[in-house]
Design an enzyme around this catalytic site. Structure first.
Site, PDB file in Angstrom:
ATOM      1  N   LYS A   1      35.793  38.867  39.351  1.00 24.00           N
ATOM      2  CA  LYS A   1      36.751  37.776  39.562  1.00 24.00           C
ATOM      3  C   LYS A   1      38.086  38.095  38.902  1.00 24.00           C
ATOM      4  O   LYS A   1      39.140  37.926  39.493  1.00 24.00           O
ATOM      5  CB  LYS A   1      36.237  36.448  38.956  1.00 24.00           C
ATOM      6  CG  LYS A   1      34.877  36.013  39.435  1.00 24.00           C
ATOM      7  CD  LYS A   1      34.500  34.656  38.852  1.00 24.00           C
ATOM      8  CE  LYS A   1      34.381  34.603  37.344  1.00 24.00           C
ATOM      9  NZ  LYS A   1      33.298  35.396  36.752  1.00 24.00           N
ATOM     10  N   ARG A  36      32.775  25.810  35.108  1.00 23.72           N
ATOM     11  CA  ARG A  36      31.462  26.368  34.810  1.00 23.72           C
ATOM     12  C   ARG A  36      30.413  25.275  34.696  1.00 23.72           C
ATOM     13  O   ARG A  36      29.242  25.569  34.494  1.00 23.72           O
ATOM     14  CB  ARG A  36      31.513  27.147  33.508  1.00 23.72           C
ATOM     15  CG  ARG A  36      31.802  28.650  33.689  1.00 23.72           C
ATOM     16  CD  ARG A  36      31.901  29.235  32.316  1.00 23.72           C
ATOM     17  NE  ARG A  36      31.640  30.630  32.177  1.00 23.72           N
ATOM     18  CZ  ARG A  36      32.574  31.574  32.070  1.00 23.72           C
ATOM     19  NH1 ARG A  36      33.840  31.273  32.220  1.00 23.72           N
ATOM     20  NH2 ARG A  36      32.234  32.823  31.838  1.00 23.72           N
ATOM     21  N   ARG A  95      31.968  47.958  30.422  1.00 17.44           N
ATOM     22  CA  ARG A  95      33.340  47.451  30.334  1.00 17.44           C
ATOM     23  C   ARG A  95      33.924  47.715  28.943  1.00 17.44           C
ATOM     24  O   ARG A  95      33.267  47.551  27.928  1.00 17.44           O
ATOM     25  CB  ARG A  95      33.294  45.938  30.596  1.00 17.44           C
ATOM     26  CG  ARG A  95      34.625  45.274  30.622  1.00 17.44           C
ATOM     27  CD  ARG A  95      34.597  44.014  31.426  1.00 17.44           C
ATOM     28  NE  ARG A  95      33.882  42.916  30.781  1.00 17.44           N
ATOM     29  CZ  ARG A  95      33.839  41.679  31.283  1.00 17.44           C
ATOM     30  NH1 ARG A  95      34.418  41.410  32.440  1.00 17.44           N
ATOM     31  NH2 ARG A  95      33.186  40.722  30.648  1.00 17.44           N
ATOM     32  N   ARG A 138      33.768  44.024  24.349  1.00 23.22           N
ATOM     33  CA  ARG A 138      33.737  42.603  24.005  1.00 23.22           C
ATOM     34  C   ARG A 138      32.413  42.282  23.321  1.00 23.22           C
ATOM     35  O   ARG A 138      31.365  42.778  23.724  1.00 23.22           O
ATOM     36  CB  ARG A 138      33.856  41.762  25.286  1.00 23.22           C
ATOM     37  CG  ARG A 138      35.268  41.514  25.717  1.00 23.22           C
ATOM     38  CD  ARG A 138      35.373  40.870  27.078  1.00 23.22           C
ATOM     39  NE  ARG A 138      34.545  39.691  27.277  1.00 23.22           N
ATOM     40  CZ  ARG A 138      34.629  38.917  28.354  1.00 23.22           C
ATOM     41  NH1 ARG A 138      35.502  39.180  29.311  1.00 23.22           N
ATOM     42  NH2 ARG A 138      33.844  37.879  28.496  1.00 23.22           N
ATOM     43  N   ARG A 185      24.242  35.128  29.163  1.00 25.59           N
ATOM     44  CA  ARG A 185      25.358  34.646  30.000  1.00 25.59           C
ATOM     45  C   ARG A 185      24.930  34.548  31.460  1.00 25.59           C
ATOM     46  O   ARG A 185      25.305  33.609  32.161  1.00 25.59           O
ATOM     47  CB  ARG A 185      26.572  35.577  29.846  1.00 25.59           C
ATOM     48  CG  ARG A 185      27.227  35.431  28.475  1.00 25.59           C
ATOM     49  CD  ARG A 185      28.159  36.576  28.169  1.00 25.59           C
ATOM     50  NE  ARG A 185      29.358  36.566  28.976  1.00 25.59           N
ATOM     51  CZ  ARG A 185      30.064  37.664  29.282  1.00 25.59           C
ATOM     52  NH1 ARG A 185      29.666  38.858  28.847  1.00 25.59           N
ATOM     53  NH2 ARG A 185      31.139  37.576  30.008  1.00 25.59           N
TER      54      ARG A 185
HETATM   55  P1  AMP Z   1      34.779  34.897  30.573  1.00 21.01           P
HETATM   56  O1  AMP Z   1      35.843  35.831  30.143  1.00 21.01           O
HETATM   57  O2  AMP Z   1      35.161  34.044  31.762  1.00 21.01           O
HETATM   58  O3  AMP Z   1      33.437  35.584  30.785  1.00 21.01           O
HETATM   59  O4  AMP Z   1      34.554  33.867  29.368  1.00 21.01           O
HETATM   60  C1  AMP Z   1      34.175  34.289  28.083  1.00 21.01           C
HETATM   61  C2  AMP Z   1      33.531  33.129  27.315  1.00 21.01           C
HETATM   62  O5  AMP Z   1      34.480  32.062  27.156  1.00 21.01           O
HETATM   63  C3  AMP Z   1      32.348  32.473  28.008  1.00 21.01           C
HETATM   64  O6  AMP Z   1      31.133  33.190  27.791  1.00 21.01           O
HETATM   65  C4  AMP Z   1      32.358  31.091  27.349  1.00 21.01           C
HETATM   66  O7  AMP Z   1      31.859  31.163  26.032  1.00 21.01           O
HETATM   67  C5  AMP Z   1      33.844  30.789  27.256  1.00 21.01           C
HETATM   68  N1  AMP Z   1      34.332  30.116  28.480  1.00 21.01           N
HETATM   69  C6  AMP Z   1      35.221  30.604  29.395  1.00 21.01           C
HETATM   70  N2  AMP Z   1      35.438  29.726  30.384  1.00 21.01           N
HETATM   71  C7  AMP Z   1      34.661  28.636  30.095  1.00 21.01           C
HETATM   72  C8  AMP Z   1      34.421  27.406  30.756  1.00 21.01           C
HETATM   73  N3  AMP Z   1      35.024  27.093  31.920  1.00 21.01           N
HETATM   74  N4  AMP Z   1      33.557  26.534  30.165  1.00 21.01           N
HETATM   75  C9  AMP Z   1      32.952  26.819  28.993  1.00 21.01           C
HETATM   76  N5  AMP Z   1      33.107  27.970  28.322  1.00 21.01           N
HETATM   77  C10 AMP Z   1      33.968  28.896  28.870  1.00 21.01           C
END
Ligand code: AMP
Length: 218
Positions: free
Chosen positions: A13, A88, A127, A160, A171
């Site tokens: 994405k 989410r 990654r 990360r 996740r």
């Molecule tokens: P991402 O980079 O989108 O994988 O997000 C990294 C982390 O940020 C996730 O594993 C969550 O802990 C937090 N996070 C990002 N977006 C959201 C969301 N919309 N709702 C809740 N937690 C989020």
């Protein structure tokens, strides 16, 4: 153009959002990137989010909704936006509708990047990111010129915290639990389109552009 990208972590994405936001001059809103920035700065929000993120959990809806509201009402969203990593939860999806209808806006499409689990694991575990300039790499698919070093700024690349095997599994499980109600929600609204997140970057980009054309968006 206002888009939502759905898909598990590692679906691509973020990669597509970067290219699409340049192509259409629309704001790429990545809630994960915004949160990582807050954590890096050590802001009160970042302090709240840090541990949850490290463990692969979800940051509370009220925090995320505030972040998104600010972003979609910012100047950068004048031409539109791409939401990457939001919503989410079903509550986030419902709140997004409220925010948009308050300013007489609507979503054009919700794209679901359906991605198989082995592909997700391969992408996330390989990654690497540059902690200084934010550039993204993959040990096999997008390797830096010198192993472990950023091409742009020579900083040492890192992984990360939440891309480690035990957190990746958590996740993916969390995503699978919450996604079906969000998918149903957008299906009922007639906004949902499914694409394959297993495709390579260029092939998926072509599919997306074709889809925008077919939906009168370009
Ligand atoms: P991402 O980079 O989108 O994988 O997000 C990294 C982390 O940020 C996730 O594993 C969550 O802990 C937090 N996070 C990002 N977006 C959201 C969301 N919309 N709702 C809740 N937690 C989020």
């Amino acid at each position: 153009m206002r888009l939502v990208l759905l898909g598990p972590p590692g679906a691509g994405k973020g990669t597509q959002a970067v290219v699409l936001s340049e192509r259409f001059n629309i704001y790429h809103i990545s809630t994960g990137d915004i949160l990582r920035e807050e954590v890096k700065e050590g802001s009160p929000l970042g302090l709240k989010a840090k541990q949850i993120m490290q463990q692969g959990g979800l940051v509370p809806d009220e925090i995320i909704i505030q972040i998104v509201e600010k972003a979609i009402n910012s100047k950068k969203s004048t031409n539109g936006f791409i939401l990457d990593g939001f919503p989410r939860t079903l509550a986030q999806a419902e709140q997004l509708d409220k925010m948009l209808s308050n300013s007489d806006k609507n979503l054009d499409l919700v794209l679901d990047f359906e991605t198989s689990t082995p592909v997700i694991i391969e992408r996330l575990s390989g990654r690497r990111i540059c902690p200084s300039c934010g550039a993204g790499y993959h040990v096999k698919n997008i390797p830096p010129k010198v192993e472990g070093i950023c091409d742009n700024c020579n900083s040492k690349l890192s992984q990360r915290d939440d891309d480690r095997p035990e957190t990746i599994k958590k996740r993916i499980d969390l995503y699978q639990k919450s996604i079906s109600s969000i998918i149903d929600y957008y299906k009922k609204k007639g906004l949902l389109k499914t694409v394959s997140g297993d495709l390579e970057v260029d092939a998926l980009y072509k599919v997306l552009i074709e889809m925008f054309k077919n939906n009168g968006l370009t």
